[in-house]
Design a protein around this motif. Structure first.
Motif, PDB file in Angstrom:
ATOM      1  N   GLU A 103       0.900  -1.343  -0.213  1.00  0.00           N
ATOM      2  CA  GLU A 103      -0.100  -0.155  -0.107  1.00  0.00           C
ATOM      3  C   GLU A 103       0.844   1.088   0.064  1.00  0.00           C
ATOM      4  O   GLU A 103       0.600   2.082  -0.826  1.00  0.00           O
ATOM      5  N   TYR A 104       1.998   1.312   0.819  1.00  0.00           N
ATOM      6  CA  TYR A 104       2.704   2.362   1.125  1.00  0.00           C
ATOM      7  C   TYR A 104       3.489   2.839  -0.351  1.00  0.00           C
ATOM      8  O   TYR A 104       3.689   3.803  -0.684  1.00  0.00           O
ATOM      9  N   LEU A 105       3.962   1.549  -1.006  1.00  0.00           N
ATOM     10  CA  LEU A 105       4.753   1.835  -2.212  1.00  0.00           C
ATOM     11  C   LEU A 105       3.653   2.599  -3.272  1.00  0.00           C
ATOM     12  O   LEU A 105       4.298   3.335  -3.967  1.00  0.00           O
ATOM     13  N   ALA A 106       2.633   2.120  -3.147  1.00  0.00           N
ATOM     14  CA  ALA A 106       1.524   2.707  -4.376  1.00  0.00           C
ATOM     15  C   ALA A 106       0.929   4.028  -3.790  1.00  0.00           C
ATOM     16  O   ALA A 106       0.923   4.926  -4.847  1.00  0.00           O
ATOM     17  N   THR A 107       0.968   4.600  -2.705  1.00  0.00           N
ATOM     18  CA  THR A 107       0.417   5.625  -2.356  1.00  0.00           C
ATOM     19  C   THR A 107       1.208   6.698  -1.708  1.00  0.00           C
ATOM     20  O   THR A 107       0.930   7.940  -1.598  1.00  0.00           O
ATOM     21  N   ALA A 108       2.271   6.310  -1.086  1.00  0.00           N
ATOM     22  CA  ALA A 108       3.272   6.940  -0.250  1.00  0.00           C
ATOM     23  C   ALA A 108       2.542   7.690   0.944  1.00  0.00           C
ATOM     24  O   ALA A 108       3.059   8.882   1.471  1.00  0.00           O
ATOM     25  N   VAL A 109       1.508   7.068   1.439  1.00  0.00           N
ATOM     26  CA  VAL A 109       0.642   7.785   2.469  1.00  0.00           C
ATOM     27  C   VAL A 109       0.727   6.717   3.659  1.00  0.00           C
ATOM     28  O   VAL A 109       0.727   5.325   3.298  1.00  0.00           O
ATOM     29  N   PRO A 110       1.146   6.950   4.796  1.00  0.00           N
ATOM     30  CA  PRO A 110       1.269   5.947   5.945  1.00  0.00           C
ATOM     31  C   PRO A 110      -0.246   5.150   5.876  1.00  0.00           C
ATOM     32  O   PRO A 110      -1.278   5.629   5.850  1.00  0.00           O
ATOM     33  N   VAL A 111      -0.100   3.825   6.240  1.00  0.00           N
ATOM     34  CA  VAL A 111      -1.295   2.983   6.049  1.00  0.00           C
ATOM     35  C   VAL A 111      -1.653   2.669   7.130  1.00  0.00           C
ATOM     36  O   VAL A 111      -1.319   2.257   8.221  1.00  0.00           O
ATOM     37  N   ALA A 112      -3.183   2.824   7.381  1.00  0.00           N
ATOM     38  CA  ALA A 112      -4.007   2.608   8.684  1.00  0.00           C
ATOM     39  C   ALA A 112      -4.426   1.217   8.427  1.00  0.00           C
ATOM     40  O   ALA A 112      -4.566   0.071   7.609  1.00  0.00           O
ATOM     41  N   SER A 113      -4.839   0.628  10.053  1.00  0.00           N
ATOM     42  CA  SER A 113      -5.152  -0.767  10.092  1.00  0.00           C
ATOM     43  C   SER A 113      -6.601  -0.974   9.202  1.00  0.00           C
ATOM     44  O   SER A 113      -6.849  -2.225   8.556  1.00  0.00           O
ATOM     45  N   LEU A 114      -7.365  -0.026   8.942  1.00  0.00           N
ATOM     46  CA  LEU A 114      -8.452  -0.189   8.219  1.00  0.00           C
ATOM     47  C   LEU A 114      -8.068  -0.586   6.961  1.00  0.00           C
ATOM     48  O   LEU A 114      -8.797  -1.284   6.274  1.00  0.00           O
ATOM     49  N   THR A 115      -7.301   0.178   6.301  1.00  0.00           N
ATOM     50  CA  THR A 115      -7.062   0.094   5.165  1.00  0.00           C
ATOM     51  C   THR A 115      -6.419  -1.528   4.861  1.00  0.00           C
ATOM     52  O   THR A 115      -7.002  -2.160   3.940  1.00  0.00           O
ATOM     53  N   ILE A 116      -5.858  -2.028   5.858  1.00  0.00           N
ATOM     54  CA  ILE A 116      -5.615  -3.242   5.423  1.00  0.00           C
ATOM     55  C   ILE A 116      -6.401  -4.481   5.593  1.00  0.00           C
ATOM     56  O   ILE A 116      -6.754  -5.192   4.773  1.00  0.00           O
ATOM     57  N   ALA A 117      -7.442  -4.021   6.448  1.00  0.00           N
ATOM     58  CA  ALA A 117      -8.402  -4.758   6.863  1.00  0.00           C
ATOM     59  C   ALA A 117      -9.299  -5.125   5.452  1.00  0.00           C
ATOM     60  O   ALA A 117      -9.936  -5.947   5.298  1.00  0.00           O
ATOM     61  N   ARG A 118      -9.548  -3.878   4.761  1.00  0.00           N
ATOM     62  CA  ARG A 118     -10.396  -3.823   3.683  1.00  0.00           C
ATOM     63  C   ARG A 118      -9.874  -4.441   2.489  1.00  0.00           C
ATOM     64  O   ARG A 118     -10.467  -4.773   1.674  1.00  0.00           O
ATOM     65  N   ILE A 119      -8.538  -4.927   2.354  1.00  0.00           N
ATOM     66  CA  ILE A 119      -7.861  -5.547   1.448  1.00  0.00           C
ATOM     67  C   ILE A 119      -8.432  -7.100   1.393  1.00  0.00           C
ATOM     68  O   ILE A 119      -9.059  -7.495   0.217  1.00  0.00           O
ATOM     69  N   GLY A 120      -9.089  -7.265   2.471  1.00  0.00           N
ATOM     70  CA  GLY A 120      -9.993  -8.703   2.615  1.00  0.00           C
ATOM     71  C   GLY A 120      -9.414  -9.999   2.741  1.00  0.00           C
ATOM     72  O   GLY A 120     -10.176 -11.060   2.868  1.00  0.00           O
ATOM     73  N   THR A 121      -8.210 -10.017   2.391  1.00  0.00           N
ATOM     74  CA  THR A 121      -7.428 -11.506   2.416  1.00  0.00           C
ATOM     75  C   THR A 121      -7.430 -12.156   3.819  1.00  0.00           C
ATOM     76  O   THR A 121      -7.147 -13.227   3.958  1.00  0.00           O
ATOM     77  N   LEU A 122      -7.653 -11.106   4.853  1.00  0.00           N
ATOM     78  CA  LEU A 122      -7.090 -11.699   6.379  1.00  0.00           C
ATOM     79  C   LEU A 122      -8.459 -11.994   7.133  1.00  0.00           C
ATOM     80  O   LEU A 122      -8.400 -13.120   7.836  1.00  0.00           O
ATOM     81  N   GLY A 123      -9.527 -11.566   6.835  1.00  0.00           N
ATOM     82  CA  GLY A 123     -10.755 -12.036   7.333  1.00  0.00           C
ATOM     83  C   GLY A 123     -10.914 -11.646   9.111  1.00  0.00           C
ATOM     84  O   GLY A 123     -11.445 -12.308   9.597  1.00  0.00           O
ATOM     85  N   VAL A 124      -9.813 -10.613   9.492  1.00  0.00           N
ATOM     86  CA  VAL A 124     -10.056 -10.031  10.775  1.00  0.00           C
ATOM     87  C   VAL A 124     -10.208  -8.744  10.910  1.00  0.00           C
ATOM     88  O   VAL A 124     -10.135  -8.198   9.801  1.00  0.00           O
ATOM     89  N   SER A 125     -10.632  -8.355  11.817  1.00  0.00           N
ATOM     90  CA  SER A 125     -11.082  -6.722  12.235  1.00  0.00           C
ATOM     91  C   SER A 125      -9.817  -5.859  12.323  1.00  0.00           C
ATOM     92  O   SER A 125      -8.667  -6.156  12.482  1.00  0.00           O
ATOM     93  N   PRO A 126     -10.190  -4.749  11.952  1.00  0.00           N
ATOM     94  CA  PRO A 126      -8.970  -3.831  12.078  1.00  0.00           C
ATOM     95  C   PRO A 126      -8.328  -3.590  13.673  1.00  0.00           C
ATOM     96  O   PRO A 126      -7.151  -3.637  13.510  1.00  0.00           O
TER      97      PRO A 126
END
Lengths: 338, 338
Positions: free
Chosen positions: A16-39
């Motif tokens: 995510e960081y390579l793509a956006t150059a913005v610090p990435v939040a837990s919610l962002t990671i959760a939204r990727i969807g492959t993990l199936g756990v909450s933020p």
DNA sequence: ATTAGCACTCTCATTGTGACAGTGCTAACC
DNA sequence: GGTTAGCACTGTCACAATGAGAGTGCTAAT
């Protein structure tokens, strides 16, 4: 060793960081969807990853940013191998065969291609034989007491120098002398030529000494004048944009010995090395990463291909490009060496 | 034509602004003391100078800043002539004589010296004969079907190229052929060699054609690959420091044809030209000034010496430096031309 | 033509404010 | 024990308000 999920999280953050150059939040990671756990769970893992030094956050309530150690882990364990696409490799090869030039031109081409495909600064050094030999000598009179000395060395390298003669001579005389000198000196190295020159008469000695100097100068340079391309990419990186770190680097690149930005000496040939941020030994490079490969045989002609960019670079693509172009350069050199 | 006092004021503003990079106030000018009038009077004159376009102010209550037109007027009428100090000129000359090299190395030296004395970016182009002639040809076999062609042209220029032969040959055969070709082609220009080559047998033709290509390529380049030195100075200019104008310029300097930043073609030799800000034709240069001189004879070898900096540059010193180094380069070329 | 005086304008640094983003922790849940 | 919802907390960021300061522009007097 990180747990399966933490690895995924780290990978997600870096991607995510390579793509956006913005610090990435837990919610962002959760939204990727492959993990199936909450933020919240992700946050717990993030806290752990941070404790172990793989990520940081710039302030309490910002997202996470990969650290140098994080990138290193990613590189070592998580990054998918990548290769340049076949059509693209074809285009590159084609361009190399178009250029009917010599090593210098190939190196220029390699640097330009590298800079443009990676969108970063590229440095290519021209191979030098560690022990160059004289292949051929030519001397042309410019004025009665000034001559142009052209020395052809092994590996398609041509060096020239204007030579001031103590006494005026004719081109005919020069030709005779050079014919002899060629017989005498061909295939020799700098010091050997210097030895021989001591015994020679005046004119011959001047020429032989100059030749020896050229060879020695060549030998003392471990690597050729580096070719630098794509400075503009470095300047447009949002995170540096006129900052002090960049100034430092530019100063090195503009200085006496720009290549010291790249740790070429420590490398094996045909291997590829990545130095991430603080892993670099010189301070000006601490905020940058470098990907470098050595090409050619260490015993013979040897040069380097490298890319310098922010630590936030697309390592996969960069490594693939550097590797490929080092390979191409290696083959080009091989084909033209003696 | 400006009145005496207004000229003094303009001169004062420019002098002050060059030194401090800060908009200059009426009080500052009054304090210089040579005018003997109050700030209010100076303000009146400033308003007039502004009306006529010689100065501006960024906002209502800032001091005045010279405009491009103001600099131009200064240059044309007010600027004291300056010359490099004798000891400094000596140091420069000394360094040139130290370098026993060829034109390329002199140009590098000139660019480096120029950048460092003016604290700005310097571009030096290497002279090219508009009609280069072949002086000498040499061919060395690398592989049975690959040869290194070395062509020595007028003006101490050496060009090399790797040549692929359609059929394998021996070095002895090559030597014989080259001996003949040298007789045949010496002193000729590209098109003439191309003409002759058509009549020659296979091997001879390949070599001659390649030689003709080298000469033509040389001819088509009006100016050589420019040598750029001192990029770092441009980057540290406070007024640009990472700004968009600078980006544009860097892009030009990194591009295909960096020299287009400098209006070399329009110049007489041995004259010096200054383009200030908006006087430049290309947009990337509109915030910069360039000082440029052409050296060498237009008919023969000709190159350029130039400095690019902010419009707020020390024109006196820059012009003196450019002029002097163009002169030195001119003499160096003259001495080594054929 | 010059000048003193003064109101006026604009910048710049500082402070304050609220919206916002995202964490860290706690307690509940499976 | 690992996971999660909920929520207080902490910091940034953008924006507005404020006041000091710099320097002008104008007016009226010399």
């Amino acid at each position: 060793m990180l747990s399966q999920r933490r690895e995924s999280i780290l990978k997600g953050i870096i991607g995510e960081y390579l793509a956006t150059a913005v610090p990435v939040a837990s919610l962002t990671i959760a939204r990727i969807g492959t993990l199936g756990v909450s933020p919240a769970t992700i946050r717990n893992d993030m806290a752990l990853l941070e404790e172990e030094g793989y990520i940081t956050h710039p302030y309490t309530s910002a997202g996470r940013v990969p650290s140098d150690k994080g990138y290193r882990y990613y590189l070592e364990w998580l990054m998918p191998l990548e290769a340049l696409s076949l059509p693209y490799r074809r285009t590159i090869l084609h361009q190399f065969h178009q250029v009917e030039g010599d090593i210098d031109e190939w190196a220029h081409l390699a640097a330009t291609l590298l800079a443009n495909t990676t969108n970063n600064l590229a440095i290519v050094t021209i191979p030098r034989a560690t022990q160059p030999r004289l292949r051929h000598l030519e001397v042309l009179l410019i004025h009665p007491d000034r001559a142009l000395l052209v020395a052809v060395l092994g590996g398609a390298r041509v060096r020239r120098q204007v030579l001031r003669l103590t006494d005026p001579v004719s081109q005919d005389r020069i030709n005779a002398v050079v014919l002899l000198l060629n017989d005498e000196l061909q295939g020799l190295r700098g010091p050997q030529i210097a030895d021989k020159s001591a015994l020679l008469p005046n004119l011959e000695r001047q020429i032989a000494e100059a030749t020896a100097r050229i060879l020695s100068a060549e030998e003392s340079l471990q690597l050729g004048e580096p070719i630098i391309e794509g400075r503009r990419y470095l300047m447009t990186q949002p995170e540096f944009y006129g900052g002090a770190r960049m100034q430092e680097l530019i100063e090195v690149l503009e200085g006496e010995n720009p290549i010291e930005a790249v740790p070429l000496n420590t490398l094996e040939e045909n291997s590829i090395t990545v130095m991430i941020g603080s892993e670099n030994s010189i301070t000006a490079m601490q905020s940058f990463s470098v990907v470098v490969a050595r090409y050619g045989k260490r015993s013979g002609l040897t040069g380097g291909v490298s890319v310098i960019g922010p630590t936030r670079m697309d390592y996969g693509r960069t490594i693939a490009s550097v590797k490929y172009l080092a390979g191409v350069m290696g083959r080009m050199v091989e084909n033209s060496s003696d």
